[in-house]
Design a protein around this motif. Structure first.
Motif, PDB file in Angstrom:
ATOM      1  N   LEU A 124     -48.185 -96.179  98.197  1.00 45.02           N
ATOM      2  CA  LEU A 124     -48.178 -96.237  96.728  1.00 45.02           C
ATOM      3  C   LEU A 124     -46.968 -95.484  96.168  1.00 45.02           C
ATOM      4  O   LEU A 124     -46.312 -95.953  95.239  1.00 45.02           O
ATOM      5  N   GLY A 125     -46.649 -94.350  96.780  1.00 47.71           N
ATOM      6  CA  GLY A 125     -45.505 -93.559  96.325  1.00 47.71           C
ATOM      7  C   GLY A 125     -45.620 -93.255  94.846  1.00 47.71           C
ATOM      8  O   GLY A 125     -46.685 -92.859  94.373  1.00 47.71           O
ATOM      9  N   ALA A 126     -44.531 -93.499  94.124  1.00 47.10           N
ATOM     10  CA  ALA A 126     -44.531 -93.198  92.688  1.00 47.10           C
ATOM     11  C   ALA A 126     -44.824 -94.450  91.866  1.00 47.10           C
ATOM     12  O   ALA A 126     -44.666 -94.460  90.653  1.00 47.10           O
ATOM     13  N   ARG A 127     -45.230 -95.534  92.563  1.00 46.28           N
ATOM     14  CA  ARG A 127     -45.426 -96.801  91.853  1.00 46.28           C
ATOM     15  C   ARG A 127     -46.829 -96.902  91.248  1.00 46.28           C
ATOM     16  O   ARG A 127     -47.715 -96.124  91.561  1.00 46.28           O
ATOM     17  N   THR A 128     -47.002 -97.922  90.408  1.00 50.25           N
ATOM     18  CA  THR A 128     -48.314 -98.273  89.862  1.00 50.25           C
ATOM     19  C   THR A 128     -48.633 -99.648  90.425  1.00 50.25           C
ATOM     20  O   THR A 128     -47.887-100.596  90.190  1.00 50.25           O
ATOM     21  N   MET A 129     -49.699 -99.746  91.217  1.00 49.31           N
ATOM     22  CA  MET A 129     -49.938-100.994  91.949  1.00 49.31           C
ATOM     23  C   MET A 129     -51.398-101.419  91.887  1.00 49.31           C
ATOM     24  O   MET A 129     -52.296-100.595  91.727  1.00 49.31           O
ATOM     25  N   SER A 130     -51.589-102.724  92.083  1.00 49.56           N
ATOM     26  CA  SER A 130     -52.957-103.254  92.117  1.00 49.56           C
ATOM     27  C   SER A 130     -53.505-103.185  93.539  1.00 49.56           C
ATOM     28  O   SER A 130     -52.752-103.040  94.508  1.00 49.56           O
ATOM     29  N   LEU A 131     -54.811-103.333  93.647  1.00 47.33           N
ATOM     30  CA  LEU A 131     -55.471-103.420  94.953  1.00 47.33           C
ATOM     31  C   LEU A 131     -54.822-104.527  95.792  1.00 47.33           C
ATOM     32  O   LEU A 131     -54.553-104.351  96.982  1.00 47.33           O
ATOM     33  N   TRP A 132     -54.560-105.662  95.171  1.00 47.85           N
ATOM     34  CA  TRP A 132     -53.998-106.788  95.917  1.00 47.85           C
ATOM     35  C   TRP A 132     -52.587-106.472  96.433  1.00 47.85           C
ATOM     36  O   TRP A 132     -52.257-106.750  97.580  1.00 47.85           O
ATOM     37  N   GLU A 133     -51.765-105.852  95.586  1.00 50.43           N
ATOM     38  CA  GLU A 133     -50.398-105.503  96.017  1.00 50.43           C
ATOM     39  C   GLU A 133     -50.444-104.516  97.189  1.00 50.43           C
ATOM     40  O   GLU A 133     -49.704-104.650  98.160  1.00 50.43           O
ATOM     41  N   LEU A 134     -51.341-103.551  97.093  1.00 48.40           N
ATOM     42  CA  LEU A 134     -51.460-102.576  98.185  1.00 48.40           C
ATOM     43  C   LEU A 134     -51.975-103.240  99.464  1.00 48.40           C
ATOM     44  O   LEU A 134     -51.514-102.937 100.561  1.00 48.40           O
ATOM     45  N   THR A 135     -52.922-104.162  99.317  1.00 42.54           N
ATOM     46  CA  THR A 135     -53.466-104.854 100.495  1.00 42.54           C
ATOM     47  C   THR A 135     -52.350-105.608 101.213  1.00 42.54           C
ATOM     48  O   THR A 135     -52.242-105.564 102.444  1.00 42.54           O
ATOM     49  N   GLN A 136     -51.504-106.282 100.451  1.00 40.81           N
ATOM     50  CA  GLN A 136     -50.395-107.031 101.067  1.00 40.81           C
ATOM     51  C   GLN A 136     -49.424-106.104 101.789  1.00 40.81           C
ATOM     52  O   GLN A 136     -48.902-106.437 102.837  1.00 40.81           O
ATOM     53  N   GLU A 137     -49.172-104.936 101.192  1.00 44.50           N
ATOM     54  CA  GLU A 137     -48.250-103.999 101.847  1.00 44.50           C
ATOM     55  C   GLU A 137     -48.844-103.405 103.111  1.00 44.50           C
ATOM     56  O   GLU A 137     -48.153-103.214 104.098  1.00 44.50           O
ATOM     57  N   LEU A 138     -50.134-103.100 103.051  1.00 41.79           N
ATOM     58  CA  LEU A 138     -50.786-102.473 104.211  1.00 41.79           C
ATOM     59  C   LEU A 138     -51.028-103.459 105.336  1.00 41.79           C
ATOM     60  O   LEU A 138     -50.990-103.103 106.503  1.00 41.79           O
ATOM     61  N   PHE A 139     -51.323-104.701 104.978  1.00 39.05           N
ATOM     62  CA  PHE A 139     -51.645-105.726 105.979  1.00 39.05           C
ATOM     63  C   PHE A 139     -50.745-106.940 105.765  1.00 39.05           C
ATOM     64  O   PHE A 139     -51.211-108.004 105.350  1.00 39.05           O
ATOM     65  N   PRO A 140     -49.437-106.801 106.059  1.00 42.98           N
ATOM     66  CA  PRO A 140     -48.486-107.873 105.717  1.00 42.98           C
ATOM     67  C   PRO A 140     -48.633-109.125 106.582  1.00 42.98           C
ATOM     68  O   PRO A 140     -48.152-110.183 106.198  1.00 42.98           O
ATOM     69  N   ALA A 141     -49.287-109.020 107.735  1.00 42.74           N
ATOM     70  CA  ALA A 141     -49.294-110.155 108.666  1.00 42.74           C
ATOM     71  C   ALA A 141     -50.499-111.081 108.500  1.00 42.74           C
ATOM     72  O   ALA A 141     -50.635-112.047 109.234  1.00 42.74           O
ATOM     73  N   LEU A 142     -51.374-110.808 107.534  1.00 41.45           N
ATOM     74  CA  LEU A 142     -52.605-111.608 107.447  1.00 41.45           C
ATOM     75  C   LEU A 142     -52.326-113.028 106.977  1.00 41.45           C
ATOM     76  O   LEU A 142     -51.504-113.250 106.089  1.00 41.45           O
ATOM     77  N   THR A 143     -53.054-113.989 107.574  1.00 43.48           N
ATOM     78  CA  THR A 143     -52.919-115.377 107.128  1.00 43.48           C
ATOM     79  C   THR A 143     -54.295-116.003 106.920  1.00 43.48           C
ATOM     80  O   THR A 143     -54.432-116.994 106.219  1.00 43.48           O
ATOM     81  N   ASN A 144     -55.310-115.393 107.541  1.00 47.28           N
ATOM     82  CA  ASN A 144     -56.630-115.993 107.564  1.00 47.28           C
ATOM     83  C   ASN A 144     -57.465-115.478 106.381  1.00 47.28           C
ATOM     84  O   ASN A 144     -57.477-114.284 106.101  1.00 47.28           O
ATOM     85  N   ASP A 145     -58.170-116.386 105.691  1.00 46.71           N
ATOM     86  CA  ASP A 145     -58.907-115.996 104.479  1.00 46.71           C
ATOM     87  C   ASP A 145     -59.983-114.947 104.757  1.00 46.71           C
ATOM     88  O   ASP A 145     -60.212-114.051 103.943  1.00 46.71           O
ATOM     89  N   ALA A 146     -60.646-115.068 105.911  1.00 48.10           N
ATOM     90  CA  ALA A 146     -61.692-114.085 106.239  1.00 48.10           C
ATOM     91  C   ALA A 146     -61.065-112.700 106.407  1.00 48.10           C
ATOM     92  O   ALA A 146     -61.641-111.685 106.004  1.00 48.10           O
ATOM     93  N   ASP A 147     -59.862-112.655 106.991  1.00 49.16           N
ATOM     94  CA  ASP A 147     -59.178-111.367 107.157  1.00 49.16           C
ATOM     95  C   ASP A 147     -58.753-110.786 105.807  1.00 49.16           C
ATOM     96  O   ASP A 147     -58.815-109.577 105.608  1.00 49.16           O
ATOM     97  N   PHE A 148     -58.338-111.654 104.885  1.00 46.05           N
ATOM     98  CA  PHE A 148     -58.005-111.161 103.538  1.00 46.05           C
ATOM     99  C   PHE A 148     -59.244-110.524 102.901  1.00 46.05           C
ATOM    100  O   PHE A 148     -59.176-109.453 102.307  1.00 46.05           O
ATOM    101  N   PHE A 149     -60.371-111.207 103.048  1.00 47.46           N
ATOM    102  CA  PHE A 149     -61.625-110.702 102.479  1.00 47.46           C
ATOM    103  C   PHE A 149     -61.913-109.289 102.998  1.00 47.46           C
ATOM    104  O   PHE A 149     -62.212-108.372 102.233  1.00 47.46           O
TER     105      PHE A 149
END
Ligand SMILES: [Zn+2]
Length: 322
Positions: A263-288
């Motif tokens: 997160l650092g000094a940014r203001t981010m949504s749950l979705w933005e953070l999820t993408q940064e933390l788990f950049p390799a996901l492609t499967n919908d169940a894994d996104f869930f």
């Protein structure tokens, strides 16, 4: 204690096989059943036959939580055997009326994900996943409540019921103090940390339960019992419960730290953070699962006052306190 047999059954889900437990002696008891598929049914009948029993002999079915990989066959087994089915009261809406409970959950997820920045197409696809699970279970199960504090008899002894929400709001562990045996099912697994799946507010409550915080608290509570063995819902039994729980708790605190530094000094949504933390996901169940996981850690950080929630219109964003 009479014999407690672990039976591993196939499932069509990414988690792989599920463990159910047959407790011999009176009443002949099955703990969880596996999902409603032909392969699971055949494997369960075969294992029971090998042990000298059949499905119609069962007198009691205990369901550890409402997830489909654990309970899909319960209805048809109960219909053949007249076995009584027990589960924690929190599961009863799921078990008594699956269709309307799922609808209620879908409504919550739709609103929550939207508010937290998840793209609309992904929301629709994740909701569809929930719908697709319907085929692996029955809509109406005749279940009796089994709350914490109750004892239940199987395998020749009395077991204490512990309500251990986290992975699921209605999850129970069963404890036999004399032999220090815990049936931990999905609460304590050997090789993976269970996902703290997002759930809507419990009936009569205004706010969503914080399932990762529940999970960590309840893992510590089970570790304090100092089990000599924990029988799990997937994979091998655990013999070093205290050590494993300490490792799991430390892992989640490290992951919370990693989210804070992302997160650092940014203001981010749950979705933005999820993408940064788990950049390799492609499967919908894994996104869930990943969204639930990150939200769980945001709950931890917020509770420790290391981040604050802020709103941009309807949208929820996170930042460090100023
Ligand atoms: Zn589960």
């Amino acid at each position: 204690m009479t014999k407690l047999h672990c039976i591993s059954l196939p499932t069509p889900f990414p988690v792989g096989p599920v463990n159910v437990y047959l407790a011999e002696g009176e009443p002949l008891t099955l703990i969880d059943t596996g999902p409603k598929t032909e392969a699971t049914r055949a494997a369960l009948s075969q294992e029971l036959a090998r042990l000298g029993h059949n499905l119609a002999d069962l007198k009691q079915i205990i369901l550890t939580h409402h997830h489909v990989d654990h309970l899909g066959l319960a209805g048809e087994i109960a219909a053949q055997s007249y076995a009584k089915i027990f589960a924690h009261p929190y599961n009863l809406p799921w078990l008594h009326d699956y269709a309307s409970t799922r609808k209620h959950h879908a409504q919550f997820y739709r609103g929550f994900w939207k508010q937290n920045g998840v793209p609309q197409e992904l929301i629709e696809r994740m909701l569809y996943l929930g719908e697709a699970l319907t085929q692996f279970r029955d809509s109406h199960l005749p279940v009796q409540p089994l709350p914490e504090g109750r004892e239940i008899h199987f395998a020749g002894c009395d077991w204490s019921v512990y309500h251990t929400p986290g992975h699921a709001g209605g999850l129970i562990c069963l404890w036999h103090a004399q032999s220090r045996t815990l049936i931990s099912n999905d609460h304590i697994l050997k090789n993976i940390s269970s996902n703290p799946i997002l759930e809507p507010p419990m009936s009569g409550e205004a706010t969503r339960p914080q399932r990762l915080r529940d999970y960590l608290r309840e893992m510590n509570r089970m570790a304090e019992l100092n089990p000599q063995i924990a029988y799990t819902g997937h994979g091998e039994a655990v013999r070093n419960v205290r050590e494993l729980v300490a490792r799991r708790v430390a892992f989640h605190h490290r992951r919370a730290d990693a989210i804070l530094s992302a997160l650092g000094a940014r203001t981010m949504s749950l979705w933005e953070l999820t993408q940064e933390l788990f950049p390799a996901l492609t499967n919908d169940a894994d996104f869930f699962l990943a969204i639930s996981e990150v939200q769980g850690h945001l709950d931890l950080l917020q509770n420790d006052q290391r981040i604050v929630e802020t709103f941009h219109g309807e949208k929820v964003l996170w930042k460090r306190p100023t």
